[in-house]
Every structure is written in C-alpha cells, then in structure tokens.
Write an enzyme that holds these catalytic residues in place. Structure first.
Site, PDB file in Angstrom:
ATOM      1  N   HIS A   8      20.247  18.467 -22.968  1.00 47.62           N
ATOM      2  CA  HIS A   8      20.774  19.640 -22.263  1.00 47.62           C
ATOM      3  C   HIS A   8      20.506  19.569 -20.761  1.00 47.62           C
ATOM      4  CE1 HIS A   8      16.703  21.133 -21.636  1.00 47.62           C
ATOM      5  NE2 HIS A   8      16.460  20.742 -22.887  1.00 47.62           N
ATOM      6  N   GLU A  82      15.228  21.744 -30.669  1.00 54.61           N
ATOM      7  CA  GLU A  82      14.021  21.062 -30.224  1.00 54.61           C
ATOM      8  C   GLU A  82      12.917  21.173 -31.272  1.00 54.61           C
ATOM      9  OE1 GLU A  82      12.694  18.691 -29.035  1.00 54.61           O
ATOM     10  OE2 GLU A  82      12.683  19.030 -26.871  1.00 54.61           O
TER      11      GLU A  82
END
Length: 217
Positions: A8, A82
C-alpha cells in the site's frame, strides 16, 4: 499465472515508525495518495484482469486508481490484511519489544509456524488466510492479478512460499510503499519471483539480519 504483490501507499503510521495493524487502520498521506495515483501508469505494461485489496483502508485507497483505470472492481479480502501485532500494536518497530514482531514473522517463513505474536496470530493462521486468497485469485484464470497488501505479510508469505525467495533475502529487502513483487506460477506448481521492487531476485543464501520491524505495517 502472473501475480503482483503490491504494498500500500504511505500512511501516517509509516512516518511514525509504529506497528499499526488494526482494522480499518489509517488512510494515506498526501504522498501515499500520489503513489496510488501513479500505479496505473507504473503498471501500464501489465495485463491485469483482477484487483484485490485487504480489509484495511490503506490498501483499498491504493488499489482504487488501478482498478478504475482498468475498469475493474476491487475485491476486498481479509486474508491479505497485515499480520496482527497483537499486544505489540502501536509500539515503535525499532523498540526492544517491537522488534519481536518481525523476528516472529520471519521465524514463520523458516517453518516455525506454531510461534505466536503475543496477543496476535500464529504462522499457521497467517499463512492459511493468505494462501486462501492467492488460491482464489489463481482460480479466476484472469492472467495477471494484483493483490494490494502489506509489507510484513508480503515478505513473510513470499519467503515461505516462493521458491527463489528465502528469509535472508526477504529480511534484508524491505518493500517500500507501492513497491511491487512480481511472481509467476500457481498454488499447485509453486511460485517464482521475477522481480522485487523492479530488481531481479537473487536470494542471499546466507544468514542475515531480520530487517526493520516497521517495514511491514
């Protein structure tokens, strides 16, 4: 198939060097938004047939410009989020306690998957959820699929599952925001990394440090 693992764009927590893994998580900085906006041009040569993002806001914001440019919807899946920092959440990654995060993550890649991040998940759980999304992407038969995910998760999964990426390589090659790892293969035949952030992959094959813990979230 061809699989693009994309970290990201930059977040405020990246600037503060903290382990910020909770859902929905922070958005992008101004730079992070520019990084996301640049992805369609950077990946213009890729024949992308599907775009996935995690349940964290930062990956969906990063994936959106790419999906719009290709006329695609973003498929959101929790499996590529994550790795949960558990009790280490919001600690500085370079603190004595915070360093346990990446040490544990790379221990999973080495096969010690029963280890658990305090208050978080273990390696079996993290690999299982990531594997499931990769398998779903492969089943689409979309040619090239982009998975917008997270630094620690990408480095852990590639070191565990990709034939020519080992722990020393992944540990010493933090992935910058919107960095791309290009893989070729399939869940059944295995995976080979073609490039890592634009560089040809050459595993170190030797013991090395565990890298900066903050390089993940």
């Amino acid at each position: 198939m061809r699989l693009l693992l994309i970290r990201h764009g930059e977040t405020p927590s990246n600037l503060e060097y903290v382990l910020d893994t909770g859902v929905p998580g922070p958005g992008l900085t101004d730079l992070g938004e520019r990084q996301a906006a640049a992805l369609p041009t950077a990946l213009a040569h890729e024949d992308i047939g599907a775009v996935f993002a995690s349940t964290l806001v930062r990956t969906q914001l990063t994936a959106a410009p790419l999906a719009v440019a290709r006329g695609l919807e973003v498929t959101v899946r929790d499996g590529i989020r994550e790795i949960s920092a558990g009790d280490l959440e919001m600690l500085r990654g370079d603190s004595e306690r915070g360093e346990l995060y990446m040490r544990t993550v790379f221990a999973w890649s080495s096969g010690r998957t029963a280890l658990r991040i305090p208050g978080g998940e273990n390696g079996d759980e993290a690999l299982r959820r990531y594997d499931a999304v990769v398998a779903e992407a492969a089943a689409l038969q979309a040619g090239t699929v982009a998975l917008v995910s997270h630094g620690a998760a990408i480095r852990m999964w590639t070191a565990a599952r990709v034939d020519n990426v080992d722990v020393p390589f992944a540990a010493t090659h933090p992935l910058r925001n919107t960095g791309v790892v290009v893989l070729e293969g399939s869940p059944s035949d295995g995976w080979k990394a073609l490039t890592w952030a634009g560089e040809t992959v050459t595993p170190s094959g030797a013991a090395g440090p565990t890298g900066h813990p903050v390089a993940g979230p």
